[in-house]
Design a protein around this motif. Structure first.
Motif, mmCIF file in Angstrom:
data_model
loop_
_atom_site.group_PDB
_atom_site.id
_atom_site.type_symbol
_atom_site.label_atom_id
_atom_site.label_comp_id
_atom_site.label_asym_id
_atom_site.label_seq_id
_atom_site.Cartn_x
_atom_site.Cartn_y
_atom_site.Cartn_z
ATOM 1 N N TRP A 44 29.248 32.461 49.964
ATOM 2 C CA TRP A 44 29.737 33.603 49.243
ATOM 3 C C TRP A 44 28.501 34.426 48.984
ATOM 4 O O TRP A 44 28.697 35.778 49.256
ATOM 5 C CB TRP A 44 30.375 33.358 47.972
ATOM 6 N N ASN A 78 35.169 42.803 42.155
ATOM 7 C CA ASN A 78 35.843 41.904 41.349
ATOM 8 C C ASN A 78 35.112 41.521 40.011
ATOM 9 O O ASN A 78 33.785 41.820 40.165
ATOM 10 C CB ASN A 78 35.970 40.574 41.970
ATOM 11 N N LEU A 117 37.026 36.370 45.827
ATOM 12 C CA LEU A 117 35.827 36.126 45.170
ATOM 13 C C LEU A 117 36.137 35.768 43.680
ATOM 14 O O LEU A 117 35.621 35.081 43.153
ATOM 15 C CB LEU A 117 34.894 37.554 45.045
ATOM 16 N N TRP A 118 36.922 36.327 43.277
ATOM 17 C CA TRP A 118 37.473 36.131 41.833
ATOM 18 C C TRP A 118 37.936 34.792 41.665
ATOM 19 O O TRP A 118 37.248 34.095 40.666
ATOM 20 C CB TRP A 118 38.514 37.269 41.123
ATOM 21 N N TRP A 162 22.899 40.899 42.975
ATOM 22 C CA TRP A 162 24.260 41.110 42.625
ATOM 23 C C TRP A 162 24.577 41.689 41.108
ATOM 24 O O TRP A 162 25.055 42.671 41.084
ATOM 25 C CB TRP A 162 24.871 39.866 42.813
ATOM 26 N N GLU A 189 37.244 32.264 43.529
ATOM 27 C CA GLU A 189 36.183 31.213 43.722
ATOM 28 C C GLU A 189 35.580 30.695 42.627
ATOM 29 O O GLU A 189 35.070 29.644 42.615
ATOM 30 C CB GLU A 189 35.475 31.860 44.817
ATOM 31 N N LEU A 202 32.055 34.288 39.833
ATOM 32 C CA LEU A 202 31.514 33.330 40.361
ATOM 33 C C LEU A 202 30.186 32.993 39.448
ATOM 34 O O LEU A 202 29.477 32.088 39.628
ATOM 35 C CB LEU A 202 30.892 33.892 41.875
ATOM 36 N N ILE A 246 29.326 42.224 47.395
ATOM 37 C CA ILE A 246 30.159 41.180 48.023
ATOM 38 C C ILE A 246 31.822 41.600 48.035
ATOM 39 O O ILE A 246 32.170 41.779 46.934
ATOM 40 C CB ILE A 246 30.137 39.772 47.197
ATOM 41 N N ARG A 305 35.436 41.728 47.815
ATOM 42 C CA ARG A 305 36.364 40.860 46.880
ATOM 43 C C ARG A 305 37.213 39.923 47.687
ATOM 44 O O ARG A 305 37.665 39.036 47.162
ATOM 45 C CB ARG A 305 37.192 41.675 46.007
ATOM 46 N N GLU A 306 37.434 40.244 49.003
ATOM 47 C CA GLU A 306 38.310 39.447 49.824
ATOM 48 C C GLU A 306 37.576 39.105 51.162
ATOM 49 O O GLU A 306 37.022 39.992 51.659
ATOM 50 C CB GLU A 306 39.689 40.198 50.131
ATOM 51 N N GLN A 307 37.883 38.036 51.663
ATOM 52 C CA GLN A 307 37.387 37.646 52.976
ATOM 53 C C GLN A 307 38.466 37.241 53.880
ATOM 54 O O GLN A 307 39.062 36.333 53.762
ATOM 55 C CB GLN A 307 36.366 36.366 52.918
#
Length: 167
Positions: free
Chosen positions: A32, A69, A7-8, A112, A10, A73, A42, A44-46
Motif C-alpha cells: 500500500w 480516506n 485503503l480504509w 503521507w 485495509e 492504516l 495514496i 483510496r481504492e485500488q
C-alpha cells in the motif's frame, strides 16, 4: 460487488492479519505504501485489472489526489511500533523485522502524514475534513462522502467547509 481494495478497510484488516502472520501484514502494508505518489497521496481504492474495472460503477471511482480516506492504516503501524518499542530478548526475530520495516517505511509515513496535514486539514486546529461531497447533488438527500471510510454515515444534507467528521 466490490472487486477492489479499499485503503480504509485495509487498516482494520491488518490489525487481524498481523496477529496471524506479522510478515504478511508488513508486506501488505508495504505494498500500500508503494502506491503512494510523489506528493504523499495514496488512492483510496485500488482497482486492479480490466475485469475489476469493468465491474466498478463509474460514480464510485473517485480517485482525486485532493481527496483521502481517513488513515486507518496507521492503526496496525502504530501497533507494530508499540510492539517493536517493547523491551524483548535481544535478537528476537519478529521484533527486529518490525523495527527494520518501520525504519524503511518511515520516509513514506512522513510523506503521507505531511500530505494529510496540508491537504485534509479542517478549519479547526488539529481537525480533518474528508473532501469530495457534491454540494450540488439534486438526487440525494445526503450526498455521499466516498472519501470517508464511513461513506454512508448520516451527514448534513448541504455539504459545506464547516462540516466536522468523526472518522
Amino acid at each position: 460487488f466490490f472487486p477492489r481494495g479499499f485503503l480504509w478497510d485495509e487498516g482494520f484488516h491488518q490489525l487481524l492479519v498481523a496477529r496471524w502472520d506479522p510478515q504478511l501484514s508488513r508486506d501488505i502494508i508495504a505494498h500500500w505504501l508503494d502506491l503512494m505518489n510523489r506528493n504523499g497521496w495514496i488512492a483510496r481504492e485500488q482497482i486492479l485489472g480490466t475485469e475489476a474495472a469493468s465491474r466498478v460503477p463509474e460514480e464510485f471511482v473517485v480517485q482525486d489526489p485532493r481527496y483521502a480516506n481517513p488513515p486507518s492504516l496507521v492503526l496496525p503501524i502504530a501497533h507494530m511500533a508499540a510492539l517493536a518499542a517493547q523491551d524483548v530478548r535481544e535478537g528476537d526475530e519478529s521484533t527486529e523485522a518490525a523495527r527494520a520495516f518501520l525504519a524503511r517505511a518511515w520516509p513514506r509515513l512522513v510523506a503521507w502524514a505531511t500530505w494529510f496535514n496540508t491537504t485534509q486539514a479542517g478549519t479547526e486546529p488539529l481537525s480533518y475534513r474528508w473532501h469530495g461531497r457534491n454540494a450540488s447533488a439534486h438526487t440525494e438527500l445526503n450526498p455521499k462522502t466516498l472519501t470517508s471510510g464511513l461513506d454512508d454515515y448520516p451527514r448534513a444534507s448541504h455539504p459545506t467547509a464547516e462540516e466536522r467528521h468523526l472518522e
